[in-house]
Enzyme design. Structure first.
Site, PDB file in Angstrom:
ATOM      1  N   CYS A 122       4.814   6.109   4.568  1.00  0.00           N
ATOM      2  CA  CYS A 122       6.274   6.014   4.461  1.00  0.00           C
ATOM      3  C   CYS A 122       6.672   5.847   2.997  1.00  0.00           C
ATOM      4  O   CYS A 122       6.548   4.764   2.438  1.00  0.00           O
ATOM      5  CB  CYS A 122       6.769   4.825   5.288  1.00  0.00           C
ATOM      6  SG  CYS A 122       8.530   4.492   5.135  1.00  0.00           S
ATOM      7  N   CYS A 156       9.521   3.391   2.295  1.00  0.00           N
ATOM      8  CA  CYS A 156       9.125   1.983   2.448  1.00  0.00           C
ATOM      9  C   CYS A 156       8.427   1.469   1.194  1.00  0.00           C
ATOM     10  O   CYS A 156       8.669   0.349   0.755  1.00  0.00           O
ATOM     11  CB  CYS A 156       8.156   1.814   3.610  1.00  0.00           C
ATOM     12  SG  CYS A 156       8.806   2.309   5.202  1.00  0.00           S
ATOM     13  N   ASP A 157       7.540   2.285   0.651  1.00  0.00           N
ATOM     14  CA  ASP A 157       6.577   1.762  -0.315  1.00  0.00           C
ATOM     15  C   ASP A 157       6.665   2.341  -1.729  1.00  0.00           C
ATOM     16  O   ASP A 157       5.977   1.856  -2.626  1.00  0.00           O
ATOM     17  CB  ASP A 157       5.148   1.985   0.221  1.00  0.00           C
ATOM     18  CG  ASP A 157       4.943   1.286   1.561  1.00  0.00           C
ATOM     19  OD1 ASP A 157       5.614   0.263   1.782  1.00  0.00           O
ATOM     20  OD2 ASP A 157       4.145   1.770   2.365  1.00  0.00           O
TER      21      ASP A 157
END
Lengths: 104, 408
Positions: B135, B138-139
């Site tokens: 993701c 997300c990261d």
């Protein structure tokens, strides 16, 4: 839940006696926000049995990386200041609750 | 008794939300059951610039929020609960959720979505959340000033790689094909090729992820020479396709070998009253726009299905007098002749029997339900019960026999 960051992490988590659960998240992380209401509910349910902290990694990246967290969501458990367990990426709230029961 | 909804949708990605919009706008009582936040996979895609009418600067989370608001504005209720079991056979479908509730519906729309596929490379699982990611939104910001690799070369891989260049120092894409060959669309390929932060490793696969606590290096294998190179790296992003999240309906609706739900053009699954939309069904292109299209089709088809079912119930099953149901087809001349003879016979006989004509071309569902294998076929119903069936050509004598069964 207690909000922790680079200034109070040491005091609230690493120097804390007993069990501490830390929810690592960030506003751009969809899965984190999906999980969050359940985490907060869990914190209420188990209030008094462990300390519950929330860490927004935005602006706290070095801190996250120092805790070997390089992916979100991550939920880490600390006992007397040292990390004893960790759940990461695809997390269900049931897994968090099971881990909490195992450690408390 | 619990409330019976017209439509219950499992999943609030773009397919489920579009079905919600069309369903509730047609004044059907529509709810969506969604495990977490609405939006599906699209809510984890930062740059989403190919949904018609929403160009540069559109983000996945914002577009999905707008779709959810849109559905709610027409009356769709989005309930935060996870479907854990379904009973799809029968007229009223049942959906059990994690919170212990049971929802009942005349129509179920499965918008179950898909999730990123894993490759099970050595170290991949061990370093999840330690540098291995699926993701980018997300990261990505963990990797400011750091180096990452992307595994995969489809649309998602190349587009997410470009997103990662906004954060990372360098983004290396590992491509299994020969130099210059990518599975993604041409526009993205050209943009990525021109991006100075993107580097390429061709004809290669990721062999292993290594490190101590966090990812430190990877092993890359050249599939032509067999040569293995070790490369220092901080992050590994996998974008190697998706798997359908259809475990819930396995054995209940027809799936293909890869686990995707098989539907027809009306989004109907193998079970009457059950539809499937979006990434979880067998289709050519899995995008937000095609998922939304599926949702619209399913909701409109469902509306028609409900009207037909209600109509059949009213005209045939709930009728006081005996009803003859004649199946015909416009392209079968024999059935047209038989039908007009039947009408004449009914009129002459003065039995006071109602005749309902079913065009088999337009109503395949009733054909299947009553196992009509010959056209014409005449069914005789009284007080909701099927009393007799005449398959193929019929004679006045046979019709008279049917009358006697009905006691008319």
């Amino acid at each position: 839940m207690i909000e922790v960051n680079k200034t109070n992490f040491k005091e609230e988590v690493l120097k804390a006696k007993g069990l501490v659960m830390v929810d690592f998240w960030s506003p751009s992380c969809g899965p984190c926000k999906e999980l969050m209401p359940d985490v907060h509910q869990l914190a209420e349910k188990y209030a008094g049995q462990a300390k519950f902290c929330s860490l927004d990694t935005t602006g706290n990246k070095r801190l996250a990386i120092s805790q070997k967290v390089l992916g979100l969501p991550t939920i880490a458990f600390y006992k007397d200041g040292s990390k004893v367990a960790e759940l990461t990426t695809e997390i269900t709230i049931d897994e968090v609750e099971a881990k909490l029961n195992e450690l408390k | 008794m619990a409330e019976i909804y017209d439509i219950v949708i499992a999943g609030a990605g773009p397919g489920g939300l579009a079905a919600g919009i069309y369903g509730s706008r047609s004044r059907l009582k529509t709810i969506i059951l969604q495990k977490g936040r609405p939006g599906g996979q699209a809510a984890t895609t930062e740059d989403l610039e190919n949904y018609p009418g929403f160009g540069r600067g559109t983000t996945g989370p914002a577009l999905m929020q707008a779709m959810a608001d849109h559905a709610e504005s027409f009356g769709t209720e989005i309930i935060r609960d996870e479907v854990i079991d379904v009973e799809l056979d029968g007229e009223i479908k049942k959906l059990k959720t994690k919170s212990g509730k049971e929802y009942q519906a005349k129509i179920v729309i499965l918008a179950l979505g898909a999730e990123p596929r894993t490759l099970n490379i050595k170290g991949e699982n061990k370093f999840r959340g330690k540098g291995v990611s699926y993701c980018a939104t997300c990261d990505a910001d963990f990797f400011e000033e750091l180096d990452v690799v992307v595994v995969g070369n489809g649309d998602a891989a190349v587009e997410e790689a470009m997103y990662l260049t906004k954060f990372a120092e360098s983004v290396t894409i590992i491509v299994i094909h020969d130099e210059g060959i990518l599975d993604c669309n041409k526009v993205s390929a050209e943009k990525a090729m021109a991006n100075p932060k993107i580097k390429w490793v061709w004809s290669s696969i990721l062999e292993e992820v290594k490190g101590d606590g966090l990812v430190e290096t990877i092993l890359i294998k050249n599939i032509k020479t067999g040569e293995i190179t070790e490369m220092p790296i901080n992050g590994v992003f996998f974008f190697v396709g998706t798997l359908p999240k259809t475990e819930l309906v396995k054995g209940k609706v027809e799936l293909n070998e890869q686990g995707y739900i098989v539907t027809n053009e009306q989004m109907e699954t193998s079970v009457p009253g059950v539809y499937a939309v979006g990434d979880c069904r067998v289709k050519y292109l899995r995008q937000v726009v095609t998922a939304a299209s599926d949702g619209a089709i399913a909701a409109v088809a469902a509306e028609k299905y409900l009207a037909e079912e209600e109509g059949f119930k009213e005209q045939v099953l709930s009728a006081e007098e005996p009803v003859m149901v004649a199946f015909w087809a416009p392209q079968i001349e024999e059935s047209i002749t038989a039908l007009s003879e039947l009408e004449k016979w009914l009129e002459d006989s003065g039995h006071g029997i109602k005749l309902v004509k079913i065009d088999t071309y337009r109503n395949q569902r009733l054909v299947k339900r009553y196992a009509v294998d010959k056209i014409p076929t005449v069914l005789l119903f009284h007080k909701g019960e099927l009393l007799s069936k005449l398959s193929g050509a019929f004679s006045p004598g046979e019709l008279q026999g049917q009358m006697e069964i009905a006691g008319a």
